[in-house]
Design a protein around this motif. Structure first.
Motif, PDB file in Angstrom:
ATOM      1  N   ARG A  16      25.205 -10.597  68.998  1.00 24.24           N
ATOM      2  CA  ARG A  16      25.855 -11.541  67.920  1.00 24.24           C
ATOM      3  C   ARG A  16      27.338 -11.007  67.828  1.00 24.24           C
ATOM      4  O   ARG A  16      28.218 -11.895  67.893  1.00 24.24           O
ATOM      5  CB  ARG A  16      25.010 -11.396  66.574  1.00 24.24           C
ATOM      6  CG  ARG A  16      25.716 -12.686  65.719  1.00 24.24           C
ATOM      7  CD  ARG A  16      24.599 -12.604  64.456  1.00 24.24           C
ATOM      8  NE  ARG A  16      24.950 -11.297  63.763  1.00 24.24           N
ATOM      9  CZ  ARG A  16      23.592 -10.841  63.129  1.00 24.24           C
ATOM     10  NH1 ARG A  16      22.466 -11.916  63.016  1.00 24.24           N
ATOM     11  NH2 ARG A  16      23.451  -9.900  62.208  1.00 24.24           N
ATOM     12  N   HIS A  79      28.603 -11.419  58.949  1.00 18.78           N
ATOM     13  CA  HIS A  79      27.776 -12.629  59.469  1.00 18.78           C
ATOM     14  C   HIS A  79      27.162 -13.650  58.312  1.00 18.78           C
ATOM     15  O   HIS A  79      27.114 -14.679  58.469  1.00 18.78           O
ATOM     16  CB  HIS A  79      26.434 -12.095  60.438  1.00 18.78           C
ATOM     17  CG  HIS A  79      25.418 -13.256  60.525  1.00 18.78           C
ATOM     18  ND1 HIS A  79      26.104 -13.940  61.757  1.00 18.78           N
ATOM     19  CD2 HIS A  79      24.345 -13.370  60.332  1.00 18.78           C
ATOM     20  CE1 HIS A  79      25.034 -14.649  62.045  1.00 18.78           C
ATOM     21  NE2 HIS A  79      24.013 -14.884  61.105  1.00 18.78           N
ATOM     22  N   LEU A 149      24.823 -18.047  69.946  1.00 22.16           N
ATOM     23  CA  LEU A 149      24.982 -17.586  68.599  1.00 22.16           C
ATOM     24  C   LEU A 149      24.232 -18.374  67.623  1.00 22.16           C
ATOM     25  O   LEU A 149      23.704 -17.806  66.451  1.00 22.16           O
ATOM     26  CB  LEU A 149      26.337 -17.514  68.329  1.00 22.16           C
ATOM     27  CG  LEU A 149      26.724 -16.760  67.225  1.00 22.16           C
ATOM     28  CD1 LEU A 149      26.346 -15.240  67.061  1.00 22.16           C
ATOM     29  CD2 LEU A 149      28.288 -16.635  66.943  1.00 22.16           C
ATOM     30  N   ALA A 213      20.786 -21.060  63.763  1.00 21.96           N
ATOM     31  CA  ALA A 213      20.509 -19.662  63.950  1.00 21.96           C
ATOM     32  C   ALA A 213      19.241 -19.350  63.142  1.00 21.96           C
ATOM     33  O   ALA A 213      19.024 -19.636  61.875  1.00 21.96           O
ATOM     34  CB  ALA A 213      21.315 -18.864  63.694  1.00 21.96           C
TER      35      ALA A 213
END
Length: 238
Positions: A16, A79, A149, A213
């Motif tokens: 990632r 993230h 991603l 995701a």
């Protein structure tokens, strides 16, 4: 008893991070190129009194704003912060698409009504041809990284870059046909098609259609598409 096959819930943290760095580099390259493209197109368009070239230059400015929105999202090291910025980034990209569609449609109608005649522009032909060669590679690279991603904003921005490819083709055809055959109607007709595409892409970005995701707390996926992180109707896994 049949052994259960573990299902991956998205890229590993290392993967990632690598994809995030790749998107940052691609966005930086897109911004740099579009700034140069905007300067050349607006200057050449003003000299040649070409509304198509000026519109192309303004499109480059809109693309810079879209890419800058993605750069802002991926500037966060964490993230979870990037995920929180996703929806706002998608809205900025959507508004950019709508603004582009509005200008292209207005410019096309004005050209069809015979308002002004553009002169031949060699610099305009050169920048349109160069963009037609460069943009597909930038778009494809960012789309692959965004899908891997699971970033809907990166995928949406790659579509904006791809739209620039279509506009480059339209502009190039219009400039060449105007310079050689005097067919002033070819460019605005094709531009109206591009405007329709921009509206569709803007609507999709606004609605958040794209990659999603998967999270560690997500329910077990029922299909292969869900396993790789796609929302219903999403084509990220294709």
């Amino acid at each position: 008893m049949t052994a259960e096959i573990p299902i991956s819930l998205g890229p590993s943290p290392a993967r990632r991070d690598a994809l995030t760095r790749r998107i940052r580099l691609l966005v930086a390259a897109t911004i740099t190129y579009n700034v140069i493209e905007a300067i050349v197109a607006l200057t050449a368009g003003t000299i040649a009194s070409s509304t198509a070239l000026i519109g192309f230059g303004l499109d480059s400015i809109i693309e810079v704003s879209s890419a800058a929105a993605v750069a802002w999202q991926f500037s966060a090291a964490d993230h979870t912060v990037r995920e929180a910025r996703e929806q706002r980034t998608l809205r900025i990209i959507a508004v950019s698409f709508f603004a582009l569609a509005a200008y292209v449609a207005f410019d096309a109608v004005r050209a069809l009504t015979g308002t002004g005649e553009a002169e031949r522009s060699i610099p305009g032909i050169v920048i349109a041809a160069l963009s037609l060669a460069v943009m597909p590679f930038l778009s494809a690279a960012q789309r692959r990284a965004g899908r891997a991603l699971g970033s809907a904003s990166a995928v949406a921005d790659s579509k904006q870059t791809l739209l620039c490819t279509y506009l480059s083709a339209v502009l190039l055809a219009g400039l060449i046909l105007n310079a050689t055959l005097g067919w002033s109607w070819a460019d605005p007709i094709a531009a109206l098609v591009i405007a329709a595409i921009a509206i569709k892409e803007g609507r999709d970005a606004w609605q958040g259609k794209g990659c999603c995701a998967p999270t560690a707390h997500a329910p077990a996926p029922a299909t292969a598409a869900e396993a790789c992180g796609c929302k219903p109707g999403c084509t990220c896994c294709n």
